[in-house]
Design an enzyme around this catalytic site. Structure first.
Site, mmCIF file in Angstrom:
data_model
loop_
_atom_site.group_PDB
_atom_site.id
_atom_site.type_symbol
_atom_site.label_atom_id
_atom_site.label_comp_id
_atom_site.label_asym_id
_atom_site.label_seq_id
_atom_site.Cartn_x
_atom_site.Cartn_y
_atom_site.Cartn_z
ATOM 1 N N CYS A 76 13.918 11.194 6.388
ATOM 2 C CA CYS A 76 13.849 10.910 7.821
ATOM 3 C C CYS A 76 15.218 10.999 8.472
ATOM 4 O O CYS A 76 15.334 11.426 9.620
ATOM 5 C CB CYS A 76 13.266 9.512 8.056
ATOM 6 S SG CYS A 76 11.559 9.319 7.511
ATOM 7 N N LYS A 123 0.878 -1.174 0.000
ATOM 8 C CA LYS A 123 0.000 0.000 0.000
ATOM 9 C C LYS A 123 0.913 1.222 0.000
ATOM 10 O O LYS A 123 1.484 1.587 1.021
ATOM 11 C CB LYS A 123 -0.902 0.035 1.241
ATOM 12 C CG LYS A 123 -1.869 1.220 1.221
ATOM 13 C CD LYS A 123 -2.029 1.842 2.577
ATOM 14 C CE LYS A 123 -2.811 3.153 2.519
ATOM 15 N NZ LYS A 123 -2.236 4.191 1.653
ATOM 16 N N HIS A 124 1.066 1.818 -1.149
ATOM 17 C CA HIS A 124 1.964 2.963 -1.272
ATOM 18 C C HIS A 124 1.201 4.256 -0.982
ATOM 19 O O HIS A 124 -0.032 4.273 -0.885
ATOM 20 C CB HIS A 124 2.567 3.001 -2.676
ATOM 21 C CG HIS A 124 4.006 3.408 -2.694
ATOM 22 N ND1 HIS A 124 4.527 4.356 -1.837
ATOM 23 C CD2 HIS A 124 5.052 3.009 -3.481
ATOM 24 C CE1 HIS A 124 5.807 4.514 -2.085
ATOM 25 N NE2 HIS A 124 6.166 3.711 -3.068
ATOM 26 N N GLU A 135 9.310 2.403 10.950
ATOM 27 C CA GLU A 135 10.380 3.382 10.748
ATOM 28 C C GLU A 135 9.696 4.723 10.585
ATOM 29 O O GLU A 135 9.081 4.996 9.565
ATOM 30 C CB GLU A 135 11.210 3.010 9.510
ATOM 31 C CG GLU A 135 12.553 3.741 9.446
ATOM 32 C CD GLU A 135 12.497 5.036 8.665
ATOM 33 O OE1 GLU A 135 12.334 6.105 9.317
ATOM 34 O OE2 GLU A 135 12.584 4.984 7.445
ATOM 35 N N GLY A 170 6.823 5.973 7.786
ATOM 36 C CA GLY A 170 5.958 7.140 7.678
ATOM 37 C C GLY A 170 5.974 7.966 8.944
ATOM 38 O O GLY A 170 6.951 7.974 9.700
ATOM 39 N N SER A 171 4.884 8.634 9.196
ATOM 40 C CA SER A 171 4.787 9.551 10.326
ATOM 41 C C SER A 171 4.520 8.802 11.630
ATOM 42 O O SER A 171 4.080 7.656 11.642
ATOM 43 C CB SER A 171 3.658 10.552 10.087
ATOM 44 O OG SER A 171 2.398 9.890 10.127
#
Length: 453
Positions: A263, A155-156, A229, A207-208
């Protein structure tokens, strides 16, 4: 929303719309994953390695095409996109070469006739990936996951759906059986349905922090392994004996790479006061050489941010920090997604530029009284992804690195992900490791077998 839109960040032109999968198509994808897993897990390591090596060849042969897709969809400058595609080929080759060795049975002496640990695949891994490195983030998890015998559902991020589908085509062309790698165009409300199914045994998310906590909670409810991550606010510590020119050059490279949307980009430059003035002058000299603009144009070094909301958030962080006492030394201009590389001085704890992750071309310079104060400032963050120490005394650098609470510290070098080294964070930067041998062991069943006569 019934479709995802891919929009060129620089021009804001619509590239394409992608319809979301309905329940029937999601169920079909899950069934296909289950069927693919039963085939893939039984294939020899050499056969799986062959698929990864084929993928690497396809990536290199189509490097220009894939790089242009990356740049058009998320906005990084074309040379960086080309480097990203090349790195994806490298990680495929790395795990093709080392995967079987990493997963070899581990003999353990425990008083039995025979006792050992064997590493087996677990099923399908759901991957929820971000837009900032739309190829690399995928291949970084996919190469070890597939080499271990698992299959995956990707799922991008909505704005890089074109990249997502292109990657699925690469694995198909590389010879992966149907169901081994699938790109699923779904919204977040479908994640729990997928994680609740028996074939899906784990989820990896980059992601966040907000997305990570939500997905981890869902995984926990369904007793599924999760790897996160998340964000970072890496410190780059400059000591008085550092090579200041090299430190300043790499600091700007780290901060402005991918228009600051990384990141592990160095976001807080923590500089001992004895060399602060000299270091600031080097930063100002260096940042003035960067050119922001059309990422497809030769000579442009910094493209746009990927979405307007990201630019608005960065603008608020910049403005808030200035109101709290920071000084804008360079940049500060915003034009839609196009943000001029910017430099803040006098940044202190309590300011947005210190406390929060700034995802854009904004560097924060923080003054430290001495090296121990620099370590305290580096650790005064909710994040713990990476960081670097700059000193000509390597032993001192390593000693200080041991005191920094992060998943990685580099001495006199750019912090980066490398297929050979484990990558991941602590604190609110997440948990688990990707890459290296540690990465391939995240999504396997470490099964103990003990035998007596």
């Amino acid at each position: 929303m019934s479709v995802f839109q891919s929009i060129n960040p620089y021009s804001q032109a619509l590239i394409q719309e992608y319809p979301l999968m309905d329940t029937g198509k999601i169920n079909a994808a899950l069934e296909t994953a289950a069927n693919g897993y039963h085939i893939w897990r039984r294939m020899r390591f050499a056969e799986r390695a062959g698929v990864l090596l084929n993928a690497a060849k396809i990536l290199r042969a189509g490097k220009e095409k894939y790089a242009q897709l990356i740049t058009i969809e998320m906005g990084k400058v074309l040379p960086e996109s080309l480097g990203e595609v090349e790195k994806c080929a490298w990680v495929c080759e790395y795990y093709a070469e080392h995967g079987e060795t990493f997963l070899a049975d581990e003999q353990i002496i425990a008083g039995y006739q025979k006792s050992f640990v064997t590493y087996e695949p677990i099923g399908a891994v759901l991957a929820i990936m971000p837009w900032n490195f739309p190829f690399w983030q995928v291949f970084r998890y996919a190469a070890p996951t597939l080499m271990a015998g698992n299959v995956t559902l990707l799922k991008h991020a909505p704005n890089v759906s074109g990249c997502s589908l292109a990657i699925a085509e690469i694995f198909k062309a590389a010879g992966a059986p149907e169901g081994v790698f699938q790109s699923i165009i779904i919204d977040v409300d479908a994640v729990e349905k997928i994680l609740s199914t028996p074939i899906v045994q784990a989820v990896t998310l980059t992601g966040s922090e907000r997305a990570g906590t939500s997905v981890a909670a869902i995984a926990g409810r369904h007793v599924k392994k999760s790897l996160l991550e998340l964000g970072g606010s890496d410190a780059l510590i400059v000591l008085p004996d550092a090579d200041l020119q090299k430190a300043a050059t790499v600091a700007l490279q780290s901060r402005l790479l991918n228009a600051g949307q990384s990141c592990i980009g160095s976001k807080r430059f923590i500089v001992v006061k004895a060399v602060l003035d000299d270091f600031m002058q080097l930063l100002l000299n260096g940042i003035s050489q960067y050119r922001q603009g059309d990422p497809m144009e030769t000579g442009i070094t910094t493209g746009p941010l990927a979405r307007p909301d990201l630019a608005a958030n960065l603008s608020a962080q910049l403005t808030g920090s200035i109101k709290s006492g920071a000084k804008l030394e360079y940049g500060g201009r915003f034009d839609g997604c196009n943000v001029m590389p910017s430099l803040l001085m006098n940044v202190q704890p309590g300011m947005a530029a210190f406390d929060q992750e700034t995802f854009g071309p904004l560097a924060a310079v923080v003054a430290a009284n001495d090296e121990q104060h620099a370590i305290e400032l580096a650790n005064l963050s909710p994040y713990g992804l990476g960081g670097s120490v700059w000193t000509k005394d390597i032993d001192k650098g390593i000693s200080l690195a041991r005191q920094i609470t992060t998943g990685a510290v580099f001495i006199n070098s750019l912090v980066k992900s490398d297929p050979r080294l484990p990558f991941g964070g602590v604190k609110k930067s997440g948990y688990g490791r990707e890459l290296g041998r540690h990465g391939i062991l995240e999504f396997v069943n470490a099964k103990t077998i003990a035998a007596e006569l």
